[in-house]
Design an enzyme around this catalytic site. Structure first.
Site, PDB file in Angstrom:
ATOM      1  N   GLU A  35      -8.216 -27.572  16.708  1.00 11.75           N
ATOM      2  CA  GLU A  35      -8.924 -28.854  16.848  1.00 11.75           C
ATOM      3  C   GLU A  35      -7.881 -29.938  17.102  1.00 11.75           C
ATOM      4  O   GLU A  35      -6.851 -29.988  16.449  1.00 11.75           O
ATOM      5  CB  GLU A  35      -9.749 -29.151  15.594  1.00 11.75           C
ATOM      6  CG  GLU A  35     -10.410 -30.523  15.558  1.00 11.75           C
ATOM      7  CD  GLU A  35     -11.279 -30.826  16.781  1.00 11.75           C
ATOM      8  OE1 GLU A  35     -12.200 -30.061  17.070  1.00 11.75           O
ATOM      9  OE2 GLU A  35     -11.002 -31.841  17.461  1.00 11.75           O
ATOM     10  N   MET A  39     -12.346 -33.151  12.998  1.00 11.30           N
ATOM     11  CA  MET A  39     -12.765 -31.965  12.246  1.00 11.30           C
ATOM     12  C   MET A  39     -14.300 -31.940  12.178  1.00 11.30           C
ATOM     13  O   MET A  39     -14.919 -32.890  11.693  1.00 11.30           O
ATOM     14  CB  MET A  39     -12.156 -32.024  10.840  1.00 11.30           C
ATOM     15  CG  MET A  39     -12.580 -30.892   9.953  1.00 11.30           C
ATOM     16  SD  MET A  39     -12.108 -29.280  10.629  1.00 11.30           S
ATOM     17  CE  MET A  39     -10.381 -29.232  10.189  1.00 11.30           C
ATOM     18  N   GLY A  41     -16.095 -31.770  14.974  1.00 14.49           N
ATOM     19  CA  GLY A  41     -16.570 -32.141  16.311  1.00 14.49           C
ATOM     20  C   GLY A  41     -17.344 -33.444  16.350  1.00 14.49           C
ATOM     21  O   GLY A  41     -17.288 -34.261  15.427  1.00 14.49           O
ATOM     22  N   ILE A  42     -18.086 -33.619  17.435  1.00 13.80           N
ATOM     23  CA  ILE A  42     -18.826 -34.862  17.668  1.00 13.80           C
ATOM     24  C   ILE A  42     -19.969 -35.031  16.669  1.00 13.80           C
ATOM     25  O   ILE A  42     -20.190 -36.125  16.138  1.00 13.80           O
ATOM     26  CB  ILE A  42     -19.365 -34.880  19.128  1.00 13.80           C
ATOM     27  CG1 ILE A  42     -18.207 -35.067  20.115  1.00 13.80           C
ATOM     28  CG2 ILE A  42     -20.420 -35.961  19.340  1.00 13.80           C
ATOM     29  CD1 ILE A  42     -17.443 -36.368  19.968  1.00 13.80           C
ATOM     30  N   ALA A 190     -32.400 -38.840  24.633  1.00 11.73           N
ATOM     31  CA  ALA A 190     -32.389 -38.978  23.175  1.00 11.73           C
ATOM     32  C   ALA A 190     -31.413 -40.058  22.710  1.00 11.73           C
ATOM     33  O   ALA A 190     -31.765 -40.913  21.878  1.00 11.73           O
ATOM     34  CB  ALA A 190     -32.043 -37.630  22.552  1.00 11.73           C
ATOM     35  N   ILE A 191     -30.192 -40.043  23.240  1.00 12.36           N
ATOM     36  CA  ILE A 191     -29.175 -40.989  22.761  1.00 12.36           C
ATOM     37  C   ILE A 191     -29.601 -42.423  23.089  1.00 12.36           C
ATOM     38  O   ILE A 191     -29.539 -43.319  22.233  1.00 12.36           O
ATOM     39  CB  ILE A 191     -27.786 -40.647  23.352  1.00 12.36           C
ATOM     40  CG1 ILE A 191     -27.305 -39.296  22.796  1.00 12.36           C
ATOM     41  CG2 ILE A 191     -26.772 -41.741  23.041  1.00 12.36           C
ATOM     42  CD1 ILE A 191     -25.973 -38.809  23.355  1.00 12.36           C
ATOM     43  N   GLY A 192     -30.088 -42.660  24.309  1.00 11.18           N
ATOM     44  CA  GLY A 192     -30.503 -44.002  24.730  1.00 11.18           C
ATOM     45  C   GLY A 192     -31.621 -44.559  23.862  1.00 11.18           C
ATOM     46  O   GLY A 192     -31.537 -45.686  23.371  1.00 11.18           O
ATOM     47  N   ALA A 276     -25.826 -44.640  28.582  1.00 13.05           N
ATOM     48  CA  ALA A 276     -26.319 -43.415  27.926  1.00 13.05           C
ATOM     49  C   ALA A 276     -26.917 -42.513  29.001  1.00 13.05           C
ATOM     50  O   ALA A 276     -28.080 -42.147  28.960  1.00 13.05           O
ATOM     51  CB  ALA A 276     -27.346 -43.780  26.858  1.00 13.05           C
ATOM     52  N   HIS A 451     -52.710 -29.658   1.762  1.00 12.89           N
ATOM     53  CA  HIS A 451     -53.322 -30.986   1.849  1.00 12.89           C
ATOM     54  C   HIS A 451     -52.905 -31.816   0.644  1.00 12.89           C
ATOM     55  O   HIS A 451     -52.874 -31.299  -0.460  1.00 12.89           O
ATOM     56  CB  HIS A 451     -54.848 -30.853   1.858  1.00 12.89           C
ATOM     57  CG  HIS A 451     -55.539 -32.183   1.861  1.00 12.89           C
ATOM     58  ND1 HIS A 451     -55.667 -32.946   2.998  1.00 12.89           N
ATOM     59  CD2 HIS A 451     -56.110 -32.897   0.852  1.00 12.89           C
ATOM     60  CE1 HIS A 451     -56.306 -34.069   2.696  1.00 12.89           C
ATOM     61  NE2 HIS A 451     -56.583 -34.074   1.401  1.00 12.89           N
TER      62      HIS A 451
END
Ligand SMILES: Cc1cc2nc3c(=O)[nH]c(=O)nc-3n(C[C@H](O)[C@H](O)[C@H](O)COP(=O)(O)OP(=O)(O)OC[C@H]3O[C@@H](n4cnc5c(N)ncnc54)[C@H](O)[C@@H]3O)c2cc1C
Length: 472
Positions: A35, A39, A41-42, A190-192, A276, A451
């Protein structure tokens, strides 16, 4: 002295890489992970988790604003953006440290630095800053199997390149120093839309510009339209079929030229612009070309078991193509190493990968949209159930939502499910399981749903497809 030779060496510690590493270690393989920067990742550092932390602050703020609707009094409240960002960054570090802990617990060796494949089975690592305690460093490493899990980065459009000041990527948008008064968001994936929801709740005047005719382009048309109406009701402006063709930067603002499908051109000025427009795989400077690893449109080409065209080299996660989602990366990590270990790995069926978007209202889906099902030649039965017919949703004050289910009219097989509304990202897994188990309408109709729960809308949507809904 730690070994420099591995059964499996993974480049990248994101959801793909670290999950592959842990599964490989469980299978008794000697594993290393290289890496260079983050650590975990994103996802835990600059993606899923910090974004959801920001959205949680936005959601709570939204509820406080609507306290009166619940018979409550909230008089003095506001946004402390530094506090909101601090909470999000704190959660990001906690999750990132958690990945380090898990790797250590599973005896996976972490090598800190920038990796390049130099020959089949050989990886050279150059030093980078920020190595965690106990990590190995720069050097030459060998491995029987190498997994490329290098992820992706923001796509930049020519002439509209992010500069971290006026034109932001998700990195900037996740840690703002202040809330822009006005914000232009290019792209409604999704990000936008998640950033649109967050910044709108924080007080920005938000405009989304989307090139395609619908927002959330991969989602079912009807669900995307429902979400669009809700966003517009909240005051978010949306231009679809519209292209940002030019951006001129001012001292503390941007002016975008926007061309719409009907040929109209308008200029929009905002304090900041978030780009985005998707992500591109990190395939460069890895030595892939030299080793003859096939790539296509910015991603490594793989088969169902994550094998590239070069024996001993695999790719998983965002770098191996869409959908670019953390759970897809994780699942590919498991498939990949189980294949390496000679287990009976099951190839990935991309149709079964759910998609979740945490905008307000949330959107979640799995399988075919109605349009795609028809294009694939299915005769369909479609069920719809609105949240307004669900007691729990009304009690929660979340009566605006919709569940849509699509069945093969001939066999009753569930082909797809599409949801918009509160907490649907937690509900979709019911339909994911159903699709994986090749469930038919009859089995879903016969299942008992508790329910009062919002999940009863799922049952009712299935009933509706067969003309049997009770509460509408
Ligand atoms: C704002 C935002 C929100 C998101 N929300 C969601 C969500 O809600 N749900 C969801 O499923 N997905 C979400 N995603 C997508 C998700 O983050 C990614 O799909 C996921 O992180 C991909 O995992 P990965 O392992 O393929 O790669 P990454 O997480 O990108 O990790 C790759 C790692 O490889 C390292 N690396 C790259 N090249 C090298 C090299 N040469 N040497 C050494 N290391 C290298 C990088 O530093 C990085 O740490 C979101 C993304 C963003 C940006």
């Amino acid at each position: 002295m730690a070994a420099t030779s591995y059964d499996v060496l993974i480049i990248g510690s994101g959801p793909g890489g670290y999950v592959a590493a842990i599964r490989a270690a469980q299978l008794g393989l000697k594993v290393g992970v290289v890496e260079r920067q983050y650590m975990g990742g994103i996802c835990p550092n600059w993606g899923c988790i910090p974004a959801k932390a920001l959205l949680r602050s936005a959601e709570i703020f939204h509820y406080i604003e609507h306290a009166k609707d619940y018979g409550l009094v909230a008089e003095k409240f506001g946004v402390d953006i530094a506090g909101v960002v601090k909470r999000s960054r704190g959660i990001a570090s906690q999750m990132s440290n958690g990945v380090g802990f898990l790797l250590k617990k599973n005896k996976v060796e972490v090598i800190w630095g920038q990796a390049t494949l130099t020959a089949p089975g050989k990886v050279s690592v150059a030093a980078t800053d920020g190595a965690p305690k106990g990590a190995l460093g720069a050097g030459e490493y060998t491995a029987k199997n190498i997994i490329v899990a290098t992820g992706a980065r923001p796509r930049a459009l020519p002439g509209i390149e992010p500069d971290s000041k006026l034109i932001w990527t998700y990195f900037d948008a996740l840690a703002p120093a202040s809330v822009p008064k006005s914000l232009l968001i290019m792209g409604s994936g999704a990000i936008g839309v998640e950033f649109a929801s967050f910044y709108k709740a924080m007080g920005s005047d938000v405009t989304i510009v989307e090139l395609l005719p619908q927002i959330l382009p991969v989602e079912d048309e009807e669900i995307a339209e429902h979400a669009k109406k809700r966003f517009e009701k909240q005051g978010i402006k949306i231009l679809t079929g519209a292209k940002v063709s030019k951006v001129v930067k001012g001292a503390d603002s941007v002016t975008a030229t926007v061309e719409t499908a009907d040929g109209k051109v308008q200029t929009l000025t905002a304090d900041r612009l978030i780009s985005a427009v998707g992500v591109v795989g990190n395939i460069e400077n890895l030595g892939l070309e030299k080793l003859g690893v096939k790539t296509d449109r910015g991603c490594v080409v793989i088969d169902g078991l994550c094998r590239t065209n070069v024996p001993g080299i695999y790719a998983i996660g965002d770098v191996a193509g869409p959908p670019m989602l953390a759970h897809k990366a994780e699942h590919e990590g498991v498939i990949c190493v189980e294949g390496i270990a000679g287990k009976h790995a099951h190839p990935m069926d991309k149709l079964m990968i759910p998609g979740c978007t945490y905008c307000m209202p949330q959107v979640a889906s799995v399988g075919l949209t109605e349009k795609k099902a028809k294009e694939a030649g299915y005769e369909v039965k479609v069920g719809r159930f609105p949240f307004i017919g669900n007691g729990k949703a009304v009690a929660l004050g979340e009566a605006d939502g919709l569940v849509k289910t699509i069945f093969d009219a001939k066999t009753g097989q569930l082909l797809g499910a599409h949801l918009v509304g509160a907490e649907v990202t937690e509900m979709i897994q019911g339909f994911v399981l159903a699709m994986n188990l090749e469930t038919t309408e009859e089995e879903l109709i016969n299942a008992v749903f508790p329910h009062p729960t919002v999940s009863e809308t799922m049952h009712e949507s299935v009933l509706a497809a067969y003309g049997r809904a009770i509460h509408i």
